[in-house]
Write an enzyme that holds these catalytic residues in place. Structure first.
Site, PDB file in Angstrom:
ATOM      1  N   GLY A  39     -26.020  48.888  12.649  1.00  0.00           N
ATOM      2  CA  GLY A  39     -25.011  48.218  12.134  1.00  0.00           C
ATOM      3  C   GLY A  39     -23.526  49.112  11.857  1.00  0.00           C
ATOM      4  O   GLY A  39     -23.565  49.960  12.485  1.00  0.00           O
ATOM      5  N   GLN A  40     -22.616  48.299  11.409  1.00  0.00           N
ATOM      6  CA  GLN A  40     -21.278  48.860  11.275  1.00  0.00           C
ATOM      7  C   GLN A  40     -21.124  50.187  10.262  1.00  0.00           C
ATOM      8  O   GLN A  40     -20.861  51.241  10.675  1.00  0.00           O
ATOM      9  CB  GLN A  40     -20.249  47.934  10.650  1.00  0.00           C
ATOM     10  CG  GLN A  40     -18.755  48.515  10.692  1.00  0.00           C
ATOM     11  CD  GLN A  40     -18.210  47.617   9.737  1.00  0.00           C
ATOM     12  OE1 GLN A  40     -18.498  46.930   8.785  1.00  0.00           O
ATOM     13  NE2 GLN A  40     -16.733  47.745   9.920  1.00  0.00           N
ATOM     14  N   ASP A  46     -38.691  45.911  11.256  1.00  0.00           N
ATOM     15  CA  ASP A  46     -38.417  44.628  10.561  1.00  0.00           C
ATOM     16  C   ASP A  46     -38.453  44.928   8.985  1.00  0.00           C
ATOM     17  O   ASP A  46     -39.693  45.547   8.498  1.00  0.00           O
ATOM     18  CB  ASP A  46     -39.372  43.404  11.002  1.00  0.00           C
ATOM     19  CG  ASP A  46     -38.957  42.215  10.143  1.00  0.00           C
ATOM     20  OD1 ASP A  46     -38.113  42.287   9.253  1.00  0.00           O
ATOM     21  OD2 ASP A  46     -39.431  41.113  10.609  1.00  0.00           O
ATOM     22  N   ILE A  85     -34.004  46.558  13.831  1.00  0.00           N
ATOM     23  CA  ILE A  85     -34.853  45.528  14.317  1.00  0.00           C
ATOM     24  C   ILE A  85     -35.034  45.252  15.792  1.00  0.00           C
ATOM     25  O   ILE A  85     -35.952  45.057  16.567  1.00  0.00           O
ATOM     26  CB  ILE A  85     -34.545  43.808  13.824  1.00  0.00           C
ATOM     27  CG1 ILE A  85     -35.285  42.930  14.112  1.00  0.00           C
ATOM     28  CG2 ILE A  85     -32.984  43.748  14.198  1.00  0.00           C
ATOM     29  CD1 ILE A  85     -36.217  42.430  12.830  1.00  0.00           C
ATOM     30  N   ARG A  86     -33.934  45.870  16.472  1.00  0.00           N
ATOM     31  CA  ARG A  86     -34.179  46.146  17.781  1.00  0.00           C
ATOM     32  C   ARG A  86     -33.506  47.433  18.275  1.00  0.00           C
ATOM     33  O   ARG A  86     -32.420  47.849  17.509  1.00  0.00           O
ATOM     34  CB  ARG A  86     -33.865  44.969  18.591  1.00  0.00           C
ATOM     35  CG  ARG A  86     -32.389  44.451  18.518  1.00  0.00           C
ATOM     36  CD  ARG A  86     -32.050  43.339  19.285  1.00  0.00           C
ATOM     37  NE  ARG A  86     -32.821  42.340  18.510  1.00  0.00           N
ATOM     38  CZ  ARG A  86     -32.167  41.588  17.552  1.00  0.00           C
ATOM     39  NH1 ARG A  86     -30.998  41.810  17.018  1.00  0.00           N
ATOM     40  NH2 ARG A  86     -32.759  40.422  17.023  1.00  0.00           N
ATOM     41  N   LYS A 103     -26.632  39.786  -3.527  1.00  0.00           N
ATOM     42  CA  LYS A 103     -26.225  41.275  -3.737  1.00  0.00           C
ATOM     43  C   LYS A 103     -26.253  41.279  -5.360  1.00  0.00           C
ATOM     44  O   LYS A 103     -26.552  42.251  -5.892  1.00  0.00           O
ATOM     45  CB  LYS A 103     -24.842  41.450  -3.142  1.00  0.00           C
ATOM     46  CG  LYS A 103     -24.724  41.718  -1.526  1.00  0.00           C
ATOM     47  CD  LYS A 103     -25.443  42.706  -1.341  1.00  0.00           C
ATOM     48  CE  LYS A 103     -25.387  43.254   0.213  1.00  0.00           C
ATOM     49  NZ  LYS A 103     -26.393  44.493   0.465  1.00  0.00           N
ATOM     50  N   TYR A 111     -24.702  35.220   0.309  1.00  0.00           N
ATOM     51  CA  TYR A 111     -24.522  36.957   0.238  1.00  0.00           C
ATOM     52  C   TYR A 111     -24.230  37.375  -1.181  1.00  0.00           C
ATOM     53  O   TYR A 111     -24.917  38.415  -1.628  1.00  0.00           O
ATOM     54  CB  TYR A 111     -23.498  37.166   1.112  1.00  0.00           C
ATOM     55  CG  TYR A 111     -23.143  38.523   1.336  1.00  0.00           C
ATOM     56  CD1 TYR A 111     -24.056  39.400   1.950  1.00  0.00           C
ATOM     57  CD2 TYR A 111     -21.965  39.025   0.953  1.00  0.00           C
ATOM     58  CE1 TYR A 111     -23.813  40.672   2.060  1.00  0.00           C
ATOM     59  CE2 TYR A 111     -21.510  40.383   1.366  1.00  0.00           C
ATOM     60  CZ  TYR A 111     -22.478  41.097   1.795  1.00  0.00           C
ATOM     61  OH  TYR A 111     -22.231  42.489   1.928  1.00  0.00           O
ATOM     62  N   GLY A 132     -31.497  49.662   9.373  1.00  0.00           N
ATOM     63  CA  GLY A 132     -30.188  48.813   9.855  1.00  0.00           C
ATOM     64  C   GLY A 132     -29.340  50.048  10.549  1.00  0.00           C
ATOM     65  O   GLY A 132     -28.135  49.642  10.249  1.00  0.00           O
TER      66      GLY A 132
END
Ligand code: AKB
Length: 311
Positions: free
Chosen positions: A13-14, A51, A37-38, A145, A141, A10
């Site tokens: 991401g941020q 993935d 993922i891309r 978590k 979410y 990942g």
């Protein structure tokens, strides 16, 4: 130079973007494999498409690069998760279990997995929320978590898996975009302040939430990962306090730099999510166990955000 070989899952991401930069600086680019993922644009090598639900593909990357540590950042955040609860559960839980299993069987040695203030819920004491408290999250979410935290502690206790985790507050940075959270307004507001000198906020002006500037969050993450195992006494996830403020207060901080800045409010479905979360967090355990100390307050963060975004 350490022989650690790191996989970030990942990395687009941020958190992933800034963490990759910091880890590559510390361990050398060739020892930090980014994956997502891309691909976005022309990724810096080594980069792999992955993935997190594809266990076979993950194993082949772990073996190809002889990975010792995994930072598992792939997840659906609070607002996006509410729109697709089943996918959120699948991604957030099974991705984690895949990685925990690779630590259990000895393929990897250490895991970082981010939890969130979203593990708390409407029945949690909202001010100065302690590490151990009532936890009844009412977002998918937060539920994923909290379940993830229990899995982490379980794998540590049963199988001695070295997993470490932080309950991140809302994260704010200028290098990367936030991805579908309830706290994203606190990043958008800086962009809009510079662009149009006004911002329409999707939370009400008095919605206080714990937030943190990304350089502090990255430093905390690396400090926790570097701590001797015996110092990491909590294997579910550590509270981190960050800076607590509401949209009115961040707008005032921006006005010290951009006097004409105006803010208006149009709360949407994210208001209910924010209302269920703590307003401030107690992080005594992180301070005592591995020496955590925050550096950025609201004004210092605001100055850096505006200076860097202007460039
Ligand atoms: C979100 O808003 O969903 C995240 C978080 C607090 O975990 N930033």
């Amino acid at each position: 130079m350490s022989t650690e070989r790191i996989l970030i899952i990942g990395s687009n991401g941020q958190i992933g973007f800034e963490l990759a930069e910091a880890l590559r600086k510390k361990y050398g680019s060739e020892n930090v494999v980014c994956s997502d993922i891309r691909a976005v644009g022309e990724p810096i090598a080594p980069f792999e498409i992955l993935d997190v639900l594809d266990k076979e593909a993950m194993l082949s990357i772990l073996k190809k690069y002889q990975i010792s540590q995994v930072y598992l950042l792939a997840a659906l955040l609070s607002a996006t998760a509410e729109k697709n609860p089943k996918l959120a559960w699948d991604l957030n839980m099974n991705g984690l279990i895949n990685v925990l299993d690779f630590a259990k069987d000895g393929t990897i040695k250490k895991i970082f997995w981010p939890s969130s203030i979203a593990v708390f819920g409407p029945t949690t004491p909202m001010i100065n929320t302690p590490q151990y408290s009532v936890m009844e999250p009412n977002t998918i979410y937060g539920i994923s978590k909290l379940a993830g935290e229990r899995f982490c502690e379980y794998y540590h206790q049963k199988y001695k898996v070295d997993v470490r985790s932080i309950r991140y507050p809302g994260l704010i940075g200028w290098k990367s975009a936030p991805g579908g959270g309830t706290t994203d307004y606190a990043v958008h507001i800086y962009h809009e302040a510079l662009k149009s000198k006004s911002y329409e906020c999707f939370l009400s002006g008095d919605t206080t939430l714990p937030m943190m500037y990304l350089p502090d969050a990255i430093r905390a993450t690396m400090q926790l990962m570097d701590a001797p195992s015996s110092d990491v006494k909590i294997r579910s996830s550590y509270n981190l306090a960050g800076i607590s403020f509401n949209p009115e207060q961040i707008a005032s901080a921006i006005r010290k730099r951009i006097a004409e800045f105006t803010i208006s409010y149009k709360p949407d479905f994210r208001q209910a999510i924010a209302n269920s979360w703590p307003q401030s967090i107690n992080d005594t355990e992180a301070q005592n166990d591995w020496g955590w100390k925050m550096e950025y307050d609201l004004d210092k963060m605001t100055n850096e955000m505006l200076d860097n975004l202007k460039k």
